[in-house]
Design a protein around this motif. Structure first.
Motif, PDB file in Angstrom:
ATOM      1  N   VAL A  96      57.329  21.191  57.995  1.00 34.80           N
ATOM      2  CA  VAL A  96      57.323  19.823  58.520  1.00 34.80           C
ATOM      3  C   VAL A  96      58.335  19.763  59.652  1.00 34.80           C
ATOM      4  O   VAL A  96      59.508  20.094  59.472  1.00 34.80           O
ATOM      5  CB  VAL A  96      57.667  18.804  57.419  1.00 34.80           C
ATOM      6  N   LEU A  97      57.875  19.357  60.814  1.00 37.01           N
ATOM      7  CA  LEU A  97      58.710  19.344  62.007  1.00 37.01           C
ATOM      8  C   LEU A  97      59.488  18.037  62.116  1.00 37.01           C
ATOM      9  O   LEU A  97      59.012  16.982  61.697  1.00 37.01           O
ATOM     10  CB  LEU A  97      57.838  19.555  63.246  1.00 37.01           C
ATOM     11  N   THR A  98      60.665  18.114  62.716  1.00 37.62           N
ATOM     12  CA  THR A  98      61.505  16.926  62.857  1.00 37.62           C
ATOM     13  C   THR A  98      60.944  16.000  63.933  1.00 37.62           C
ATOM     14  O   THR A  98      60.169  16.411  64.806  1.00 37.62           O
ATOM     15  CB  THR A  98      62.937  17.299  63.235  1.00 37.62           C
ATOM     16  N   GLU A  99      61.367  14.755  63.859  1.00 35.44           N
ATOM     17  CA  GLU A  99      60.923  13.780  64.855  1.00 35.44           C
ATOM     18  C   GLU A  99      61.329  14.199  66.261  1.00 35.44           C
ATOM     19  O   GLU A  99      60.585  14.002  67.225  1.00 35.44           O
ATOM     20  CB  GLU A  99      61.498  12.398  64.524  1.00 35.44           C
ATOM     21  N   GLY A 100      62.511  14.792  66.395  1.00 32.90           N
ATOM     22  CA  GLY A 100      62.969  15.209  67.714  1.00 32.90           C
ATOM     23  C   GLY A 100      62.063  16.258  68.331  1.00 32.90           C
ATOM     24  O   GLY A 100      61.713  16.181  69.516  1.00 32.90           O
ATOM     25  N   PHE A 101      61.675  17.258  67.555  1.00 35.97           N
ATOM     26  CA  PHE A 101      60.799  18.309  68.068  1.00 35.97           C
ATOM     27  C   PHE A 101      59.425  17.738  68.388  1.00 35.97           C
ATOM     28  O   PHE A 101      58.846  18.034  69.451  1.00 35.97           O
ATOM     29  CB  PHE A 101      60.685  19.429  67.039  1.00 35.97           C
ATOM     30  N   ARG A 104      59.448  15.692  71.563  1.00 36.04           N
ATOM     31  CA  ARG A 104      59.539  16.556  72.743  1.00 36.04           C
ATOM     32  C   ARG A 104      58.156  17.064  73.156  1.00 36.04           C
ATOM     33  O   ARG A 104      57.878  17.248  74.349  1.00 36.04           O
ATOM     34  CB  ARG A 104      60.470  17.727  72.449  1.00 36.04           C
ATOM     35  N   TRP A 105      57.283  17.305  72.177  1.00 34.37           N
ATOM     36  CA  TRP A 105      55.958  17.850  72.446  1.00 34.37           C
ATOM     37  C   TRP A 105      54.859  16.802  72.317  1.00 34.37           C
ATOM     38  O   TRP A 105      53.673  17.140  72.161  1.00 34.37           O
ATOM     39  CB  TRP A 105      55.685  19.023  71.503  1.00 34.37           C
ATOM     40  N   ALA A 106      55.203  15.549  72.416  1.00 34.41           N
ATOM     41  CA  ALA A 106      54.216  14.474  72.273  1.00 34.41           C
ATOM     42  C   ALA A 106      53.073  14.637  73.268  1.00 34.41           C
ATOM     43  O   ALA A 106      53.301  14.840  74.470  1.00 34.41           O
ATOM     44  CB  ALA A 106      54.888  13.116  72.472  1.00 34.41           C
ATOM     45  N   GLY A 107      51.844  14.582  72.761  1.00 35.94           N
ATOM     46  CA  GLY A 107      50.671  14.736  73.609  1.00 35.94           C
ATOM     47  C   GLY A 107      50.379  16.167  73.996  1.00 35.94           C
ATOM     48  O   GLY A 107      49.408  16.441  74.719  1.00 35.94           O
ATOM     49  N   ARG A 108      51.204  17.105  73.498  1.00 32.95           N
ATOM     50  CA  ARG A 108      51.022  18.523  73.845  1.00 32.95           C
ATOM     51  C   ARG A 108      51.014  19.424  72.609  1.00 32.95           C
ATOM     52  O   ARG A 108      51.066  20.640  72.746  1.00 32.95           O
ATOM     53  CB  ARG A 108      52.121  18.976  74.806  1.00 32.95           C
ATOM     54  N   PHE A 143      46.483  14.934  67.464  1.00 30.08           N
ATOM     55  CA  PHE A 143      47.798  15.129  68.054  1.00 30.08           C
ATOM     56  C   PHE A 143      48.853  14.962  66.963  1.00 30.08           C
ATOM     57  O   PHE A 143      48.702  14.136  66.046  1.00 30.08           O
ATOM     58  CB  PHE A 143      48.057  14.116  69.168  1.00 30.08           C
ATOM     59  N   VAL A 144      49.924  15.739  67.054  1.00 27.78           N
ATOM     60  CA  VAL A 144      50.979  15.676  66.053  1.00 27.78           C
ATOM     61  C   VAL A 144      51.944  14.553  66.391  1.00 27.78           C
ATOM     62  O   VAL A 144      52.401  14.424  67.533  1.00 27.78           O
ATOM     63  CB  VAL A 144      51.734  17.018  65.968  1.00 27.78           C
ATOM     64  N   THR A 145      52.246  13.734  65.391  1.00 25.20           N
ATOM     65  CA  THR A 145      53.232  12.670  65.495  1.00 25.20           C
ATOM     66  C   THR A 145      54.238  12.854  64.359  1.00 25.20           C
ATOM     67  O   THR A 145      54.022  13.671  63.464  1.00 25.20           O
ATOM     68  CB  THR A 145      52.561  11.288  65.401  1.00 25.20           C
ATOM     69  N   PRO A 146      55.344  12.106  64.369  1.00 21.16           N
ATOM     70  CA  PRO A 146      56.352  12.314  63.317  1.00 21.16           C
ATOM     71  C   PRO A 146      55.831  12.123  61.896  1.00 21.16           C
ATOM     72  O   PRO A 146      56.301  12.783  60.968  1.00 21.16           O
ATOM     73  CB  PRO A 146      57.431  11.287  63.665  1.00 21.16           C
ATOM     74  N   GLY A 147      54.864  11.246  61.680  1.00 19.08           N
ATOM     75  CA  GLY A 147      54.288  11.078  60.357  1.00 19.08           C
ATOM     76  C   GLY A 147      53.328  12.209  60.040  1.00 19.08           C
ATOM     77  O   GLY A 147      52.504  12.600  60.873  1.00 19.08           O
ATOM     78  N   VAL A 148      53.409  12.773  58.858  1.00 17.67           N
ATOM     79  CA  VAL A 148      52.583  13.928  58.487  1.00 17.67           C
ATOM     80  C   VAL A 148      51.107  13.533  58.446  1.00 17.67           C
ATOM     81  O   VAL A 148      50.733  12.576  57.760  1.00 17.67           O
ATOM     82  CB  VAL A 148      53.032  14.492  57.124  1.00 17.67           C
ATOM     83  N   ASP A 149      50.290  14.250  59.204  1.00 18.40           N
ATOM     84  CA  ASP A 149      48.836  14.042  59.239  1.00 18.40           C
ATOM     85  C   ASP A 149      48.460  12.612  59.636  1.00 18.40           C
ATOM     86  O   ASP A 149      47.456  12.062  59.170  1.00 18.40           O
ATOM     87  CB  ASP A 149      48.199  14.388  57.882  1.00 18.40           C
ATOM     88  N   GLU A 150      49.245  12.024  60.517  1.00 19.28           N
ATOM     89  CA  GLU A 150      48.997  10.641  60.929  1.00 19.28           C
ATOM     90  C   GLU A 150      48.646  10.502  62.408  1.00 19.28           C
ATOM     91  O   GLU A 150      48.425   9.401  62.878  1.00 19.28           O
ATOM     92  CB  GLU A 150      50.235   9.773  60.642  1.00 19.28           C
ATOM     93  N   GLY A 151      48.588  11.605  63.148  1.00 23.43           N
ATOM     94  CA  GLY A 151      48.434  11.508  64.593  1.00 23.43           C
ATOM     95  C   GLY A 151      47.050  11.078  65.038  1.00 23.43           C
ATOM     96  O   GLY A 151      46.070  11.178  64.288  1.00 23.43           O
ATOM     97  N   PRO A 152      46.930  10.594  66.279  1.00 22.46           N
ATOM     98  CA  PRO A 152      45.645  10.160  66.823  1.00 22.46           C
ATOM     99  C   PRO A 152      44.606  11.277  66.801  1.00 22.46           C
ATOM    100  O   PRO A 152      44.895  12.427  67.127  1.00 22.46           O
ATOM    101  CB  PRO A 152      45.991   9.754  68.261  1.00 22.46           C
ATOM    102  N   VAL A 153      43.393  10.917  66.424  1.00 24.39           N
ATOM    103  CA  VAL A 153      42.310  11.885  66.213  1.00 24.39           C
ATOM    104  C   VAL A 153      41.691  12.301  67.544  1.00 24.39           C
ATOM    105  O   VAL A 153      41.336  11.469  68.374  1.00 24.39           O
ATOM    106  CB  VAL A 153      41.237  11.290  65.292  1.00 24.39           C
ATOM    107  N   ILE A 154      41.543  13.621  67.708  1.00 24.45           N
ATOM    108  CA  ILE A 154      40.856  14.182  68.870  1.00 24.45           C
ATOM    109  C   ILE A 154      39.408  14.518  68.524  1.00 24.45           C
ATOM    110  O   ILE A 154      38.486  14.245  69.288  1.00 24.45           O
ATOM    111  CB  ILE A 154      41.577  15.446  69.371  1.00 24.45           C
ATOM    112  N   ALA A 155      39.192  15.129  67.368  1.00 26.69           N
ATOM    113  CA  ALA A 155      37.840  15.531  66.956  1.00 26.69           C
ATOM    114  C   ALA A 155      37.771  15.589  65.440  1.00 26.69           C
ATOM    115  O   ALA A 155      38.772  15.886  64.778  1.00 26.69           O
ATOM    116  CB  ALA A 155      37.476  16.884  67.550  1.00 26.69           C
ATOM    117  N   GLN A 156      36.576  15.333  64.912  1.00 23.56           N
ATOM    118  CA  GLN A 156      36.340  15.440  63.482  1.00 23.56           C
ATOM    119  C   GLN A 156      34.946  16.018  63.244  1.00 23.56           C
ATOM    120  O   GLN A 156      34.054  15.868  64.074  1.00 23.56           O
ATOM    121  CB  GLN A 156      36.447  14.079  62.779  1.00 23.56           C
TER     122      GLN A 156
END
Length: 227
Positions: A96-101, A104-108, A143-156
């Motif tokens: 589980v990655l920290t919010e800071g990391f 830093r990689w938001a959207g990437r 996309f990865v966000t600080p909440g686990v498995d909560e990021g915006p969906v790209i594909a399903q």
């Protein structure tokens, strides 16, 4: 031709989705280069798969850092910087990655999860889907966000849950879909066809000349080609 996006794939184990990404990146016109495979475990089987494919590898063991998550991530970031990485794809990376990391990689930074989020975040998704009696199960690239498995969906992608399914049978069909949608989603992000804007995924559906052609059939309203 636009410069290829340099991608790091982060793994902790065998890297099943890594194999699918390697195969896709070999296709003409694919807009991303797998430039690094980084693991938090030196014994991860996916490292050998990467070496056989001629991809640079790196290991930052997480155990010696103990609870020093920031120190561990700083060591990873140094490897990413050294390799000139522009995008990260998580493929069975069991940290589980920290919010800071993450910020830093938001959207990437992308992840693939074996359920149709927001249903069944976390672990043991196939067993939980069977226990819940759902009729559809599947996988999500987000996309990865600080909440686990909560990021915006790209594909399903979805599969039917069959009466005779056990956990292994269902997992195998879902994994086949993971191998289809993860390379496509990474291509969309690398090419700019999918972008994170104000917390939502914005899709550009008009393909440019010479664009990578998505090998998937059209599904879930997502573009067949990337721009």
């Amino acid at each position: 031709m636009a410069e290829l996006k340099r991608v790091a794939v982060l793994i902790s184990g065998r890297g099943s989705n890594l194999g699918a990404l390697i195969a896709a990146a070999r296709q003409p016109g694919y807009p991303a280069e797998l430039a690094l495979v980084l693991s938090n475990r030196a014994d991860a089987a996916g490292l050998e798969r990467a070496r056989e494919a001629g991809i640079a590898t790196a290991v930052v063991e997480s155990r010696p850092f103990g609870r020093d998550r920031a120190g561990f991530e700083a060591a990873m970031q140094a490897k990413l910087d050294e390799a000139g990485i522009g995008l990260i794809a998580l493929a069975g990376f069991m940290r589980v990655l920290t919010e800071g990391f993450v910020t830093r990689w938001a959207g990437r930074m992308l992840n693939i999860h074996p359920s149709i989020l927001p249903a069944f975040p976390g672990l043991d998704t196939h067993a939980r889907a069977l226990a819940a009696g759902v009729r559809l199960h599947g996988c999500t690239v987000h996309f990865v966000t600080p909440g686990v498995d909560e990021g915006p969906v790209i594909a399903q992608a979805a599969v039917s849950v069959l009466p005779e399914d056990d956990e292994d049978a269902l997992a195998a069909r879902v994994l086949a879909q993971e191998h289809r949608i993860y390379p496509a989603a990474l291509a969309w992000v690398a090419s700019g066809a999918a972008r994170l804007v104000d917390g939502r995924v914005v899709l550009k559906t008009t393909p440019a000349e010479g664009a990578f052609v998505n090998p998937l059939p059209a599904f879930a309203g997502l573009p067949r080609e990337t721009a």
